[in-house]
Design a protein around this motif. Structure first.
Motif, PDB file in Angstrom:
ATOM      1  N   ALA A 156      80.117  42.729  33.905  1.00 53.51           N
ATOM      2  CA  ALA A 156      79.023  41.821  33.312  1.00 53.51           C
ATOM      3  C   ALA A 156      77.752  42.167  34.016  1.00 53.51           C
ATOM      4  N   GLY A 157      77.657  42.841  34.957  1.00 55.08           N
ATOM      5  CA  GLY A 157      76.604  43.225  35.789  1.00 55.08           C
ATOM      6  C   GLY A 157      76.194  42.217  36.765  1.00 55.08           C
ATOM      7  N   THR A 158      77.036  41.128  37.041  1.00 54.70           N
ATOM      8  CA  THR A 158      76.752  40.090  37.941  1.00 54.70           C
ATOM      9  C   THR A 158      76.485  40.613  39.244  1.00 54.70           C
ATOM     10  N   PHE A 159      77.393  41.631  39.712  1.00 45.02           N
ATOM     11  CA  PHE A 159      77.317  41.936  41.078  1.00 45.02           C
ATOM     12  C   PHE A 159      75.781  42.712  41.356  1.00 45.02           C
ATOM     13  N   ALA A 160      75.554  43.441  40.420  1.00 46.92           N
ATOM     14  CA  ALA A 160      74.192  44.492  40.489  1.00 46.92           C
ATOM     15  C   ALA A 160      73.160  43.367  40.741  1.00 46.92           C
ATOM     16  N   LEU A 162      73.454  40.024  41.874  1.00 50.83           N
ATOM     17  CA  LEU A 162      73.762  39.614  43.102  1.00 50.83           C
ATOM     18  C   LEU A 162      72.847  40.441  44.267  1.00 50.83           C
ATOM     19  N   VAL A 163      73.369  41.577  44.052  1.00 55.32           N
ATOM     20  CA  VAL A 163      72.467  42.457  44.956  1.00 55.32           C
ATOM     21  C   VAL A 163      70.999  42.506  45.172  1.00 55.32           C
ATOM     22  N   GLY A 164      70.655  42.631  43.976  1.00 50.84           N
ATOM     23  CA  GLY A 164      69.141  42.693  43.569  1.00 50.84           C
ATOM     24  C   GLY A 164      68.777  41.211  44.260  1.00 50.84           C
ATOM     25  N   ASN A 165      69.103  40.252  43.943  1.00 50.81           N
ATOM     26  CA  ASN A 165      68.243  38.922  44.446  1.00 50.81           C
ATOM     27  C   ASN A 165      68.640  38.864  46.257  1.00 50.81           C
ATOM     28  N   THR A 166      69.938  39.061  46.410  1.00 51.49           N
ATOM     29  CA  THR A 166      70.064  39.149  47.741  1.00 51.49           C
ATOM     30  C   THR A 166      69.245  39.903  48.843  1.00 51.49           C
ATOM     31  N   MET A 167      68.990  41.355  48.104  1.00 51.42           N
ATOM     32  CA  MET A 167      68.275  42.172  48.849  1.00 51.42           C
ATOM     33  C   MET A 167      66.738  41.656  48.765  1.00 51.42           C
ATOM     34  N   LYS A 168      66.296  41.009  47.969  1.00 52.80           N
ATOM     35  CA  LYS A 168      64.973  40.536  47.677  1.00 52.80           C
ATOM     36  C   LYS A 168      64.648  39.421  48.861  1.00 52.80           C
ATOM     37  N   ASP A 169      65.817  38.669  49.126  1.00 47.78           N
ATOM     38  CA  ASP A 169      65.858  37.629  50.129  1.00 47.78           C
ATOM     39  C   ASP A 169      65.873  38.085  51.448  1.00 47.78           C
ATOM     40  N   VAL A 170      66.598  39.034  51.619  1.00 50.03           N
ATOM     41  CA  VAL A 170      66.768  39.722  53.090  1.00 50.03           C
ATOM     42  C   VAL A 170      65.747  40.499  53.386  1.00 50.03           C
ATOM     43  N   VAL A 171      65.001  41.232  52.614  1.00 49.32           N
ATOM     44  CA  VAL A 171      63.763  41.856  52.766  1.00 49.32           C
ATOM     45  C   VAL A 171      62.571  40.811  53.205  1.00 49.32           C
ATOM     46  N   ALA A 172      62.444  39.933  52.696  1.00 44.82           N
ATOM     47  CA  ALA A 172      61.479  39.065  52.780  1.00 44.82           C
ATOM     48  C   ALA A 172      61.672  38.070  54.294  1.00 44.82           C
ATOM     49  N   ALA A 173      62.926  37.932  54.460  1.00 46.12           N
ATOM     50  CA  ALA A 173      63.097  37.439  55.786  1.00 46.12           C
ATOM     51  C   ALA A 173      62.758  38.274  56.777  1.00 46.12           C
ATOM     52  N   ALA A 174      63.297  39.440  56.773  1.00 48.43           N
ATOM     53  CA  ALA A 174      63.269  40.561  57.899  1.00 48.43           C
ATOM     54  C   ALA A 174      61.621  41.012  58.177  1.00 48.43           C
ATOM     55  N   ALA A 175      60.832  40.957  57.120  1.00 52.09           N
ATOM     56  CA  ALA A 175      59.582  41.365  57.237  1.00 52.09           C
ATOM     57  C   ALA A 175      58.718  40.059  58.112  1.00 52.09           C
ATOM     58  N   ALA A 176      59.162  38.890  57.663  1.00 53.74           N
ATOM     59  CA  ALA A 176      58.715  37.677  58.335  1.00 53.74           C
ATOM     60  C   ALA A 176      58.984  37.535  59.665  1.00 53.74           C
ATOM     61  N   ALA A 177      60.246  38.046  60.115  1.00 48.52           N
ATOM     62  CA  ALA A 177      60.536  37.853  61.450  1.00 48.52           C
ATOM     63  C   ALA A 177      60.028  38.667  62.672  1.00 48.52           C
ATOM     64  N   ASN A 178      59.840  38.088  63.762  1.00 48.51           N
ATOM     65  CA  ASN A 178      59.241  38.530  65.012  1.00 48.51           C
ATOM     66  C   ASN A 178      60.123  40.066  65.284  1.00 48.51           C
ATOM     67  N   ASP A 179      61.349  39.814  65.124  1.00 48.89           N
ATOM     68  CA  ASP A 179      62.277  41.228  65.594  1.00 48.89           C
ATOM     69  C   ASP A 179      62.299  42.021  64.228  1.00 48.89           C
ATOM     70  N   ASN A 472      76.734  53.198  34.685  1.00 51.21           N
ATOM     71  CA  ASN A 472      76.162  52.162  34.081  1.00 51.21           C
ATOM     72  C   ASN A 472      74.871  51.847  34.923  1.00 51.21           C
ATOM     73  N   THR A 473      74.020  51.419  34.225  1.00 57.32           N
ATOM     74  CA  THR A 473      72.905  50.724  35.005  1.00 57.32           C
ATOM     75  C   THR A 473      72.254  49.656  34.129  1.00 57.32           C
ATOM     76  N   SER A 474      71.432  48.665  34.814  1.00 55.53           N
ATOM     77  CA  SER A 474      70.917  47.365  34.256  1.00 55.53           C
ATOM     78  C   SER A 474      69.329  47.893  33.820  1.00 55.53           C
ATOM     79  N   ARG A 475      68.989  48.852  34.556  1.00 54.33           N
ATOM     80  CA  ARG A 475      67.698  49.183  34.526  1.00 54.33           C
ATOM     81  C   ARG A 475      67.414  50.526  33.620  1.00 54.33           C
TER      82      ARG A 475
END
Length: 642
Positions: A156-160, A162-179, A472-475
């Motif tokens: 169903a493309g659920t994993f893809a 989830l990867v997209g949403n989670t990567m967006k979250d972790v990218v924002a967190a890393a960019a904002a972190a001091n380290d 398969n791709t969702s893009r």
């Protein structure tokens, strides 16, 4: 007078010389890059400075933060050695020092013994050095992608998503972190979680870190769609996701609610843990050489040289323009003619697609593929340098009301058909990579001085494993009218998707009519349904372009129509392979099966009936409803090298 810092460095170097590298744990090597165009001689000043630099880096690898940069040397023109290391944010100081020590030893003894510009990656750290200062710069080249070879069950493309949403979250967190380091965990199912990581070198600004990580995430669909894990390694940042925890847990609780289901039995839990162990990167991770970005100086061009060659990108030198930017003719100082694709700053083709095209075309030597000479990356500029192809693209000869059409008699068209087929066959079966182009169309076929076709624009191409022929791709990317139905509606691409596009191309070459604009006034049929009707009525020669009916081979025309109809059948399994098509075109003794009714994709005059497509990053592509002829505006890439 030497500083105290330099005194410590020299003492550390002497210890290393006499005692060798300290005892270290084995680090898991992943990738390396060394520029063979910038080297030093043994026992030179640069090597002495480099040895001191290694000692300095190793001695500082136990400091908090897991990042350190330094330089050794006095003459900034030649001999200064600049270096740094970056350890994974959750590593202990001892493990960080072990990894850095291993990296320093390996580059000297094994990988890059005399190169001045080096980057090497391990699971736990990255070591980098150069004769030019790079501190504080955001660098995405060279880059490597790696994937976990285990596939994910995700119909169903659920994993893809989830990867997209989670990567967006972790990218924002890393960019904002001091380290500049962050991890995230999310539940995919009751028994399976997703673990993700993003990290930048802490000397980057939050903005540059975010840009670097966004570019890295943008490459994940190229390498890792459908895989249980993937990563992208850049000099300035890296991202990774897995279905097992590959780092020490520093993340907040999972961001999604587990599905309600019975608790697993002990035996089920053991089986699941065993699967995680089996999937470990230490046993399964491999290089994705298809997305390696090389910065060999033979491929790199100075921006000033390209600007001079194109007369500062003057309008007089412009060959074409589209949604991604413009193409200019240029003449280098040595007299060589080139075509330069200058991507616009607002181009949809970001760093991922740009690098994809660089890597693909640079590794594809074939007479029917456009040749990439090099590239340039400078600040916001992204330039591709191609061989200059003197004639225009095929669509100009087929569809424009000009004298160009008179040059395209049947013999030339038949020659072009064969050349395109051989070029696609090379992509599918004969190159070192298995490549699905995904955007074959007449405007992507260039013609040289002898009217030989050259396939261009590999920005949307998909790289497959050697034994992989589908995915398969969702893009969804490409152009309406050329897309196979299974790809346009369901994101299922394969070598047979390109076969379908070739069939449409073939019909356009025969008829001189554009499939996306053809509309029979009497029956309101599109090109493929009209061709099918003429075939069923026993009047296939009625399809032939009226401008070339004075001189043609009826057998060749009918055979090409027959092949074209075989290519556009609805079931991909019914379509021939490109190897079979090349054989059909070259040997009339090969019998052809009867074609079935083509797959018809409904079109309106505005192409507005297609639904918007969700990308791997979980964002709805609003541009899907804005374009009259393509998804994601990809059909507007009309700025091809001439």
């Amino acid at each position: 007078m030497p500083s105290f810092h330099m005194f410590i460095v020299i003492i550390s170097a002497l210890i290393t010389v006499f005692l060798g590298f300290p005892e270290i744990c084995t680090a898991d090597y992943r990738a390396h890059y060394c520029s063979n165009t910038t080297t030093f001689t043994p026992n030179s000043t640069y090597q002495s400075n480099l040895n001191l630099l290694f000692s300095d880096l190793i001695s500082n690898a136990t400091r908090d933060g897991g990042f350190y940069n330094s330089s050794v040397g006095q003459d900034p023109r030649h001999d200064v050695a600049y270096g740094s290391f970056l350890c994974r944010g959750d590593l202990t100081p001892g493990n960080c020092q072990s990894c850095v020590t291993t990296a320093a030893r390996d580059v000297q003894e094994q990988y890059c013994p005399t190169e001045k510009v080096v980057v090497i990656w391990y699971d736990d750290c990255m070591l980098r050095y150069s004769n030019i200062s790079y501190f504080g710069n955001m660098d995405e080249i060279p880059g490597f992608s790696l994937w976990n070879p285990q596939n994910i069950t995700d119909p169903a493309g659920t994993f893809a998503e989830l990867v997209g949403n989670t990567m967006k979250d972790v990218v924002a967190a890393a960019a904002a972190a001091n380290d500049k380091f962050a991890t995230r965990e999310a539940n995919f199912s009751a028994f399976q979680s997703l673990y993700s990581l993003a990290q930048c070198t802490p000397d980057l600004s939050s903005l540059d870190c975010n840009r670097c990580l966004d570019g890295a995430v943008g490459l994940l669909p190229t390498c890792c769609t459908g895989k249980q894990g993937g990563r992208v390694l850049y000099p300035s940042c890296n991202v990774r996701y897995e279905t097992y925890r590959f780092y020490t847990s520093t993340a907040p609780p999972p961001s999604t609610t587990p599905a309600l289901s019975p608790a697993p039995s002990a035996s089920a839990a053991i089986r699941w843990e065993w699967r995680n162990l089996v999937n470990n990167y230490n046993r399964h991770m491999r290089f994705n050489f298809s997305t390696e970005i090389t910065t060999d100086e033979s491929l790199q061009y100075e921006f000033g040289a390209i600007r001079a060659a194109t007369n500062n990108f003057s309008n007089d030198n412009k060959l074409g323009e589209g949604g991604f930017g413009a193409v200019y003719k240029g003449i280098l100082s040595n007299g060589r003619e080139i075509a330069v694709k200058r991507l616009s700053r607002s181009s949809l083709q970001g760093a991922g697609e740009f690098k994809n095209e660089v890597v693909l075309v640079a590794k594809l030597p074939h007479r029917n593929l456009v040749r990439l000479l090099g590239f340039c990356l400078e600040r916001e500029e992204k330039l591709l340098v191609y061989e200059f192809v003197p004639n225009k693209s095929l669509d100009n000869f087929l569809f424009d009301d000009s004298e160009d059409q008179a040059q395209l008699d049947w013999s030339k068209r038949f020659k072009i058909i064969g050349g395109i087929a051989r070029g696609i066959l090379y992509l599918h079966e004969d190159s070192r990579l298995r490549i699905i182009h995904r955007d074959l169309k007449t405007s992507n076929i260039l013609l040289d001085g002898q009217m030989n076709p050259k396939i261009s624009d590999f920005g949307m191409a998909k790289i497959c494993g050697v034994d992989q022929t589908q995915g398969n791709t969702s893009r969804i990317v490409g152009t309406y009218g050329y897309m196979s139905p299974e790809y346009a509606f369901y994101g299922q691409f394969s070598v047979k998707s390109d076969v379908y596009s070739f069939g449409v191309l073939l019909m356009e070459i025969i008829t001189g009519k554009k499939s996306t604009r053809f509309l029979d006034s009497e029956s309101a049929e599109d090109l493929l349904s009209y061709a099918w009707g003429q075939w069923r009525n026993g009047t296939p020669l009625e399809l032939l372009d009226p401008r070339i009916r004075d001189s043609y081979s009826a057998n060749e025309v009918i055979r090409c129509i027959h092949i074209g109809l075989l290519c556009v059948q609805e079931d991909p399994a019914d379509r021939p392979t490109m190897a079979t098509i090349v054989l059909m075109l070259s040997s009339f003794s090969v019998s052809l099966p009867m074609p079935k009714k083509p797959a018809f994709i409904p079109h309106s005059r505005t192409e507005g009936s297609m639904p918007p497509v969700t990308s791997l990053l979980g964002e709805s592509d609003e541009s899907a409803s804005k374009s009259e002829s393509s998804i994601n505006e990809m059909s507007f890439t009309e700025m091809y090298p001439r």
